[in-house]
Design a protein around this motif. Structure first.
Motif, PDB file in Angstrom:
ATOM      1  N   LEU A 185     -21.403  14.688  15.442  1.00 16.09           N
ATOM      2  CA  LEU A 185     -20.063  15.086  15.015  1.00 16.09           C
ATOM      3  C   LEU A 185     -19.786  14.742  13.556  1.00 16.09           C
ATOM      4  O   LEU A 185     -18.692  14.968  13.065  1.00 16.09           O
ATOM      5  CB  LEU A 185     -19.016  14.429  15.911  1.00 16.09           C
ATOM      6  CG  LEU A 185     -19.104  14.803  17.386  1.00 16.09           C
ATOM      7  CD1 LEU A 185     -18.134  13.982  18.196  1.00 16.09           C
ATOM      8  CD2 LEU A 185     -18.841  16.274  17.580  1.00 16.09           C
ATOM      9  N   GLY A 186     -20.739  14.182  12.852  1.00 20.12           N
ATOM     10  CA  GLY A 186     -20.571  13.878  11.434  1.00 20.12           C
ATOM     11  C   GLY A 186     -19.583  12.756  11.194  1.00 20.12           C
ATOM     12  O   GLY A 186     -18.562  12.943  10.556  1.00 20.12           O
ATOM     13  N   GLY A 187     -19.863  11.586  11.708  1.00 17.84           N
ATOM     14  CA  GLY A 187     -18.967  10.449  11.589  1.00 17.84           C
ATOM     15  C   GLY A 187     -18.785   9.987  10.155  1.00 17.84           C
ATOM     16  O   GLY A 187     -19.412  10.493   9.221  1.00 17.84           O
ATOM     17  N   MET A 188     -17.921   8.998   9.978  1.00 19.39           N
ATOM     18  CA  MET A 188     -17.547   8.539   8.649  1.00 19.39           C
ATOM     19  C   MET A 188     -18.000   7.113   8.344  1.00 19.39           C
ATOM     20  O   MET A 188     -18.007   6.716   7.200  1.00 19.39           O
ATOM     21  CB  MET A 188     -16.019   8.595   8.495  1.00 19.39           C
ATOM     22  CG  MET A 188     -15.404   9.947   8.640  1.00 19.39           C
ATOM     23  SD  MET A 188     -15.670  10.959   7.206  1.00 19.39           S
ATOM     24  CE  MET A 188     -14.737  10.078   5.986  1.00 19.39           C
ATOM     25  N   TYR A 189     -18.365   6.320   9.337  1.00 18.62           N
ATOM     26  CA  TYR A 189     -18.623   4.900   9.119  1.00 18.62           C
ATOM     27  C   TYR A 189     -20.118   4.648   9.030  1.00 18.62           C
ATOM     28  O   TYR A 189     -20.890   5.075   9.877  1.00 18.62           O
ATOM     29  CB  TYR A 189     -18.009   4.076  10.250  1.00 18.62           C
ATOM     30  CG  TYR A 189     -17.892   2.615   9.920  1.00 18.62           C
ATOM     31  CD1 TYR A 189     -16.910   2.168   9.050  1.00 18.62           C
ATOM     32  CD2 TYR A 189     -18.776   1.696  10.435  1.00 18.62           C
ATOM     33  CE1 TYR A 189     -16.803   0.830   8.730  1.00 18.62           C
ATOM     34  CE2 TYR A 189     -18.682   0.356  10.120  1.00 18.62           C
ATOM     35  CZ  TYR A 189     -17.694  -0.067   9.266  1.00 18.62           C
ATOM     36  OH  TYR A 189     -17.592  -1.386   8.931  1.00 18.62           O
ATOM     37  N   ASP A 190     -20.539   3.921   8.011  1.00 15.36           N
ATOM     38  CA  ASP A 190     -21.940   3.563   7.813  1.00 15.36           C
ATOM     39  C   ASP A 190     -22.161   2.145   8.338  1.00 15.36           C
ATOM     40  O   ASP A 190     -21.694   1.179   7.742  1.00 15.36           O
ATOM     41  CB  ASP A 190     -22.286   3.654   6.333  1.00 15.36           C
ATOM     42  CG  ASP A 190     -23.774   3.492   6.082  1.00 15.36           C
ATOM     43  OD1 ASP A 190     -24.542   3.376   7.059  1.00 15.36           O
ATOM     44  OD2 ASP A 190     -24.158   3.494   4.901  1.00 15.36           O
ATOM     45  N   LEU A 191     -22.846   2.035   9.458  1.00 13.04           N
ATOM     46  CA  LEU A 191     -23.034   0.732  10.104  1.00 13.04           C
ATOM     47  C   LEU A 191     -23.890  -0.219   9.280  1.00 13.04           C
ATOM     48  O   LEU A 191     -23.748  -1.428   9.381  1.00 13.04           O
ATOM     49  CB  LEU A 191     -23.670   0.919  11.485  1.00 13.04           C
ATOM     50  CG  LEU A 191     -22.808   1.625  12.528  1.00 13.04           C
ATOM     51  CD1 LEU A 191     -23.621   1.917  13.776  1.00 13.04           C
ATOM     52  CD2 LEU A 191     -21.604   0.777  12.859  1.00 13.04           C
ATOM     53  N   GLY A 192     -24.760   0.294   8.449  1.00 10.95           N
ATOM     54  CA  GLY A 192     -25.657  -0.559   7.686  1.00 10.95           C
ATOM     55  C   GLY A 192     -25.090  -1.036   6.360  1.00 10.95           C
ATOM     56  O   GLY A 192     -25.767  -1.730   5.624  1.00 10.95           O
ATOM     57  N   ARG A 193     -23.865  -0.687   6.048  1.00  5.25           N
ATOM     58  CA  ARG A 193     -23.284  -1.056   4.759  1.00  5.25           C
ATOM     59  C   ARG A 193     -22.183  -2.079   4.944  1.00  5.25           C
ATOM     60  O   ARG A 193     -21.356  -1.961   5.846  1.00  5.25           O
ATOM     61  CB  ARG A 193     -22.697   0.203   4.101  1.00  5.25           C
ATOM     62  CG  ARG A 193     -22.702   0.136   2.599  1.00  5.25           C
ATOM     63  CD  ARG A 193     -22.230   1.416   1.998  1.00  5.25           C
ATOM     64  NE  ARG A 193     -20.800   1.232   1.723  1.00  5.25           N
ATOM     65  CZ  ARG A 193     -19.931   2.193   1.628  1.00  5.25           C
ATOM     66  NH1 ARG A 193     -20.303   3.433   1.802  1.00  5.25           N
ATOM     67  NH2 ARG A 193     -18.680   1.950   1.370  1.00  5.25           N
ATOM     68  N   GLN A 194     -22.148  -3.073   4.078  1.00  4.26           N
ATOM     69  CA  GLN A 194     -21.094  -4.078   4.143  1.00  4.26           C
ATOM     70  C   GLN A 194     -19.949  -3.683   3.230  1.00  4.26           C
ATOM     71  O   GLN A 194     -20.079  -2.820   2.378  1.00  4.26           O
ATOM     72  CB  GLN A 194     -21.628  -5.431   3.697  1.00  4.26           C
ATOM     73  CG  GLN A 194     -22.646  -6.011   4.622  1.00  4.26           C
ATOM     74  CD  GLN A 194     -23.136  -7.354   4.120  1.00  4.26           C
ATOM     75  OE1 GLN A 194     -22.870  -7.746   3.005  1.00  4.26           O
ATOM     76  NE2 GLN A 194     -23.872  -8.053   4.965  1.00  4.26           N
ATOM     77  N   GLY A 195     -18.818  -4.341   3.427  1.00  2.25           N
ATOM     78  CA  GLY A 195     -17.666  -4.128   2.553  1.00  2.25           C
ATOM     79  C   GLY A 195     -16.777  -2.988   3.020  1.00  2.25           C
ATOM     80  O   GLY A 195     -16.932  -2.439   4.108  1.00  2.25           O
ATOM     81  N   MET A 196     -15.837  -2.667   2.165  1.00  2.00           N
ATOM     82  CA  MET A 196     -14.870  -1.611   2.482  1.00  2.00           C
ATOM     83  C   MET A 196     -15.529  -0.237   2.443  1.00  2.00           C
ATOM     84  O   MET A 196     -16.326   0.055   1.554  1.00  2.00           O
ATOM     85  CB  MET A 196     -13.715  -1.624   1.484  1.00  2.00           C
ATOM     86  CG  MET A 196     -12.778  -2.766   1.651  1.00  2.00           C
ATOM     87  SD  MET A 196     -11.908  -2.610   3.203  1.00  2.00           S
ATOM     88  CE  MET A 196     -11.421  -4.284   3.427  1.00  2.00           C
ATOM     89  N   GLN A 197     -15.165   0.577   3.396  1.00  2.00           N
ATOM     90  CA  GLN A 197     -15.668   1.944   3.460  1.00  2.00           C
ATOM     91  C   GLN A 197     -14.494   2.895   3.594  1.00  2.00           C
ATOM     92  O   GLN A 197     -13.394   2.506   3.969  1.00  2.00           O
ATOM     93  CB  GLN A 197     -16.620   2.102   4.638  1.00  2.00           C
ATOM     94  CG  GLN A 197     -17.862   1.255   4.523  1.00  2.00           C
ATOM     95  CD  GLN A 197     -18.814   1.510   5.661  1.00  2.00           C
ATOM     96  OE1 GLN A 197     -18.926   2.620   6.169  1.00  2.00           O
ATOM     97  NE2 GLN A 197     -19.518   0.472   6.068  1.00  2.00           N
ATOM     98  N   ASN A 198     -14.750   4.146   3.305  1.00  2.83           N
ATOM     99  CA  ASN A 198     -13.734   5.206   3.403  1.00  2.83           C
ATOM    100  C   ASN A 198     -12.482   4.840   2.617  1.00  2.83           C
ATOM    101  O   ASN A 198     -11.363   4.987   3.097  1.00  2.83           O
ATOM    102  CB  ASN A 198     -13.384   5.502   4.859  1.00  2.83           C
ATOM    103  CG  ASN A 198     -14.598   5.874   5.669  1.00  2.83           C
ATOM    104  OD1 ASN A 198     -15.448   6.615   5.203  1.00  2.83           O
ATOM    105  ND2 ASN A 198     -14.695   5.337   6.864  1.00  2.83           N
TER     106      ASN A 198
END
Length: 141
Positions: A16-29
């Motif tokens: 579905l083309g999600g927005m959250y990158d599980l492998g990245r730390q810090g603020m996202q989006n």
């Protein structure tokens, strides 16, 4: 709102083309716009590993609360408007990255809650609405 927050929480690269990158730390989006540049106040929203579960939980509980309030017949339009404003305030509190914006969302959350409790609350709704809006340290209460 629940569908949007679920899409926000889905990992990147899923079907579905999600927005959250599980492998990245810090603020996202992150969304950042200059709001009051004279005071260096920005309209800045984002999610991280702590705020994302809170955003998901808030959206899920709001769906359950709206489902539980389905029998309401008095001023349904006003109830729904206040409820959505309350949900917006709650989600904004968890996603705000600027302290001033956090305070604005906190106040946006309190006003609809006062009216929802005061109009559609239980038998002692006036007392509950007033006692929830006044702190015991306030001289006006």
């Amino acid at each position: 709102m629940l569908v949007l927050t679920l899409w926000l929480a889905l990992p990147k690269g899923t079907l579905l083309g999600g927005m959250y990158d599980l492998g990245r730390q810090g603020m996202q989006n992150r969304v950042t716009c200059a709001w009051i540049p004279q005071f260096h106040i920005n309209y800045s929203l984002g999610v991280d590993g702590i705020s994302l579960p809170l955003v998901l939980l808030t959206s899920f509980l709001c769906v359950l609360a709206m489902w539980a309030s389905w029998p309401i017949t008095k001023s349904v339009r006003a109830y729904c408007i206040l409820f959505l404003l309350l949900e917006t305030g709650m989600l904004g509190v968890f996603m705000a990255l600027d302290f001033f914006l956090f305070y604005v969302f906190w106040e946006v959350m309190l006003l609809p809650m006062y009216f929802l409790i005061g109009i559609w609350g239980g038998p002692r709704r006036e007392y509950a609405a007033i006692s929830s809006s006044c702190s015991r340290w306030s001289a006006a209460c």
